[in-house]
Design a protein around this motif. Structure first.
Motif, PDB file in Angstrom:
ATOM      1  N   GLY A  39       6.162   6.818   5.745  1.00 23.87           N
ATOM      2  CA  GLY A  39       6.642   7.770   6.322  1.00 23.87           C
ATOM      3  C   GLY A  39       7.811   8.317   5.635  1.00 23.87           C
ATOM      4  N   ILE A  40       8.254   9.520   6.323  1.00 22.57           N
ATOM      5  CA  ILE A  40       9.608   9.890   5.613  1.00 22.57           C
ATOM      6  C   ILE A  40      10.707   9.171   6.446  1.00 22.57           C
ATOM      7  N   ALA A  41      11.918   9.253   5.440  1.00 18.91           N
ATOM      8  CA  ALA A  41      13.037   8.720   6.198  1.00 18.91           C
ATOM      9  C   ALA A  41      14.054   9.821   6.413  1.00 18.91           C
ATOM     10  N   GLY A  89       7.895  -3.550  17.764  1.00 21.87           N
ATOM     11  CA  GLY A  89       8.616  -2.663  16.565  1.00 21.87           C
ATOM     12  C   GLY A  89       9.922  -3.365  16.208  1.00 21.87           C
ATOM     13  N   MET A  90      10.396  -3.202  14.815  1.00 25.11           N
ATOM     14  CA  MET A  90      11.565  -3.638  14.372  1.00 25.11           C
ATOM     15  C   MET A  90      12.710  -2.688  14.564  1.00 25.11           C
ATOM     16  N   GLY A  91      13.916  -3.012  15.387  1.00 28.61           N
ATOM     17  CA  GLY A  91      14.959  -2.328  15.137  1.00 28.61           C
ATOM     18  C   GLY A  91      16.090  -2.997  15.583  1.00 28.61           C
ATOM     19  N   VAL A  98       0.775  -1.190   0.037  1.00 27.00           N
ATOM     20  CA  VAL A  98       0.079   0.088  -0.075  1.00 27.00           C
ATOM     21  C   VAL A  98       0.841   1.259  -0.148  1.00 27.00           C
ATOM     22  N   ASP A  99       0.665   2.280  -0.726  1.00 24.75           N
ATOM     23  CA  ASP A  99       1.324   3.421  -0.611  1.00 24.75           C
ATOM     24  C   ASP A  99       0.419   4.701  -1.029  1.00 24.75           C
ATOM     25  N   ILE A 100       0.585   5.894  -0.780  1.00 31.46           N
ATOM     26  CA  ILE A 100      -0.235   6.918  -0.995  1.00 31.46           C
ATOM     27  C   ILE A 100       0.328   7.560  -2.498  1.00 31.46           C
TER      28      ILE A 100
HETATM   29  P1  NAI Z   1      10.687   5.823   1.583  1.00 31.77           P
HETATM   30  O1  NAI Z   1      10.510   7.254   1.510  1.00 31.77           O
HETATM   31  O2  NAI Z   1      11.507   5.169   0.326  1.00 31.77           O
HETATM   32  O3  NAI Z   1       9.452   4.958   1.437  1.00 31.77           O
HETATM   33  C1  NAI Z   1       8.253   5.627   2.133  1.00 31.77           C
HETATM   34  C2  NAI Z   1       7.110   5.452   1.626  1.00 31.77           C
HETATM   35  O4  NAI Z   1       5.795   5.800   2.457  1.00 31.77           O
HETATM   36  C3  NAI Z   1       7.030   6.237   0.496  1.00 31.77           C
HETATM   37  O5  NAI Z   1       6.607   5.566  -0.816  1.00 31.77           O
HETATM   38  C4  NAI Z   1       5.553   7.140   0.612  1.00 31.77           C
HETATM   39  O6  NAI Z   1       4.907   7.522  -0.412  1.00 31.77           O
HETATM   40  C5  NAI Z   1       4.840   6.204   1.465  1.00 31.77           C
HETATM   41  N1  NAI Z   1       3.982   7.066   2.469  1.00 31.77           N
HETATM   42  C6  NAI Z   1       3.888   8.131   3.168  1.00 31.77           C
HETATM   43  N2  NAI Z   1       3.031   8.443   3.653  1.00 31.77           N
HETATM   44  C7  NAI Z   1       1.994   7.449   3.399  1.00 31.77           C
HETATM   45  C8  NAI Z   1       0.742   7.057   3.730  1.00 31.77           C
HETATM   46  N3  NAI Z   1      -0.135   7.960   4.730  1.00 31.77           N
HETATM   47  N4  NAI Z   1       0.222   5.947   3.523  1.00 31.77           N
HETATM   48  C9  NAI Z   1       0.928   5.050   2.623  1.00 31.77           C
HETATM   49  N5  NAI Z   1       1.994   5.381   2.400  1.00 31.77           N
HETATM   50  C10 NAI Z   1       2.651   6.493   2.562  1.00 31.77           C
HETATM   51  O7  NAI Z   1      11.366   5.445   2.938  1.00 31.77           O
HETATM   52  P2  NAI Z   1      12.024   4.297   3.469  1.00 31.77           P
HETATM   53  O8  NAI Z   1      13.618   4.336   3.201  1.00 31.77           O
HETATM   54  O9  NAI Z   1      11.252   2.930   3.032  1.00 31.77           O
HETATM   55  O10 NAI Z   1      12.069   4.337   4.970  1.00 31.77           O
HETATM   56  C11 NAI Z   1      10.489   4.263   5.520  1.00 31.77           C
HETATM   57  C12 NAI Z   1      10.626   4.413   7.127  1.00 31.77           C
HETATM   58  O11 NAI Z   1      11.305   3.434   7.648  1.00 31.77           O
HETATM   59  C13 NAI Z   1      11.160   5.728   7.670  1.00 31.77           C
HETATM   60  O12 NAI Z   1      10.558   6.383   8.537  1.00 31.77           O
HETATM   61  C14 NAI Z   1      12.587   5.241   8.010  1.00 31.77           C
HETATM   62  O13 NAI Z   1      13.276   6.201   9.026  1.00 31.77           O
HETATM   63  C15 NAI Z   1      12.162   3.919   8.676  1.00 31.77           C
HETATM   64  N6  NAI Z   1      13.267   2.809   8.879  1.00 31.77           N
HETATM   65  C16 NAI Z   1      13.264   2.304  10.005  1.00 31.77           C
HETATM   66  C17 NAI Z   1      14.192   1.252  10.073  1.00 31.77           C
HETATM   67  C18 NAI Z   1      14.215   0.598  11.307  1.00 31.77           C
HETATM   68  O14 NAI Z   1      15.155  -0.354  11.827  1.00 31.77           O
HETATM   69  N7  NAI Z   1      13.095   0.734  12.362  1.00 31.77           N
HETATM   70  C19 NAI Z   1      15.264   1.056   9.045  1.00 31.77           C
HETATM   71  C20 NAI Z   1      15.324   1.781   8.132  1.00 31.77           C
HETATM   72  C21 NAI Z   1      14.090   2.760   7.763  1.00 31.77           C
END
Ligand code: NAI
Length: 308
Positions: free
Chosen positions: A79-81, A142-144, A31-33
């Protein structure tokens, strides 16, 4: 076994790919927005099925949650990365709104689902899902730590000049540079404590490199990493889907374990068909306890910033 992954970006798509390649789920819904984005990623991934030899059906949708109905496991990566120089905490406000909305939509269509939260700052986002959905605590994870532990093992193997498969080690605590608690005391190379091979100085360097593992990659890539995060999530999904009872360090809601309450933070848990089946309490040294408790303080400060 139906799995939904919200956010078809770098981490979400990598996670979907690993789940499909491991071939244990019948269906993955992305799912994506962004209009057409999840559909495109799903189609591209499906076109690898005959090449990679999997039968998992991957579909995508732009925000139509009826397509996610009946999901056994839902992963939130939307969300945002962070960009180079940013901390995970700087994502707090924007991601909180997204995670709250997404988790409510998921539960509306899959009331019995288990949710894995990936979006950062992950410990606070996991707590937010607990606070706003009221799902039983075993079903929000939570995954970390799984990722941080993989990075720890990589750094240990590098320092030891040993194959990674010989290394065991775990990182607990908050998923942040300062909050991570790599348990070097308990890390082993083929059951032998790594301290038998590495000086305190080398171990300290391994610890520091582990803690900044995400920032190092963000500096190199210009955005945050995706292969190891996707693999870490897929490992957790597989443990739940296949009821393996494997231990992963995960962000879990604590209620007195490790002397901590009313927060989600990384601790070892047994993952199985019920999600978190058990929280494993390790005997920590005084230094490890102190580190975990200051890590918990930082997570609680983030939670307070959201008035949780
Ligand atoms: P990305 O920017 O590549 O992908 C995020 C996606 O979420 C985008 O395609 C965006 O359109 C979508 N999105 C935004 N708002 C939305 C909504 N309301 N409904 C559905 N989709 C929506 O970012 P990436 O690199 O995939 O990272 C995603 C998140 O994961 C970030 O917050 C990042 O910090 C986090 N992260 C967490 C890790 C962990 O170990 N917990 C490791 C790596 C990233």
């Amino acid at each position: 076994m139906k799995v939904t992954v919200v956010g078809a970006g770098a981490v979400g798509a990598s996670c979907a790919e690993y789940i499909a390649i491991k071939n244990f789920a019948s269906e993955v819904v992305l799912v994506d927005i962004k209009e057409g984005f999840a559909e495109g990623k799903a189609m591209d991934l499906m076109q690898t099925a005959s090449l990679n030899g999997f039968d998992t059906k991957i579909t995508g949708t732009t925000g139509d949650y009826t397509k996610t109905a009946g999901s056994d496991i839902c992963v939130i990566t939307s969300g945002i990365a962070r960009k180079p120089g940013m901390s995970r905490d700087e994502l707090l406000g924007i991601n909180a709104g997204i995670v709250k909305m997404v988790s409510a939509s998921l539960i509306e269509h899959s009331p019995n689902t288990i949710i894995i939260v990936v979006s950062n700052p992950m410990d606070t986002m996991t707590y937010l899902v607990h606070k706003t959905t009221g799902l039983p605590k075993n079903r929000i994870i939570g995954m970390g730590g799984a990722l941080d532990s993989a990075r720890f093992k990589y750094r240990l193997a590098e320092a030891l000049g040993a194959p990674i498969s010989d290394i065991d080690g775990m990182v607990i605590g908050g998923h942040s540079d300062k909050g991570m608690v790599p348990l070097t005391r308990l890390a082993t190379r083929n059951s032998v404590p790594v301290s038998e091979f590495l000086s305190e100085e080398r171990l300290d360097k391994v610890m520091q490199d582990t803690k900044v593992g995400g920032a190092t990659l963000t500096g190199l890539l210009g955005t945050s990493a995706w292969y190891a995060p996707g693999a870490a999530v897929s490992g957790m999904v597989q443990a739940i889907a296949c009821d393996t009872k494997k231990i992963f360090p995960c962000s879990a809601l604590l209620d007195g374990e490790y002397g901590l309450s009313d927060l989600c933070i990384g601790v070892p848990v047994v993952l199985g068909k019920n999600g978190i089946e058990n929280i494993v309490e390790i005997n920590l040294s005084d230094a490890e306890k102190a580190h975990l408790s200051s890590s918990a303080e930082a997570v609680k400060n983030n939670n307070a910033a959201l008035e949780l």
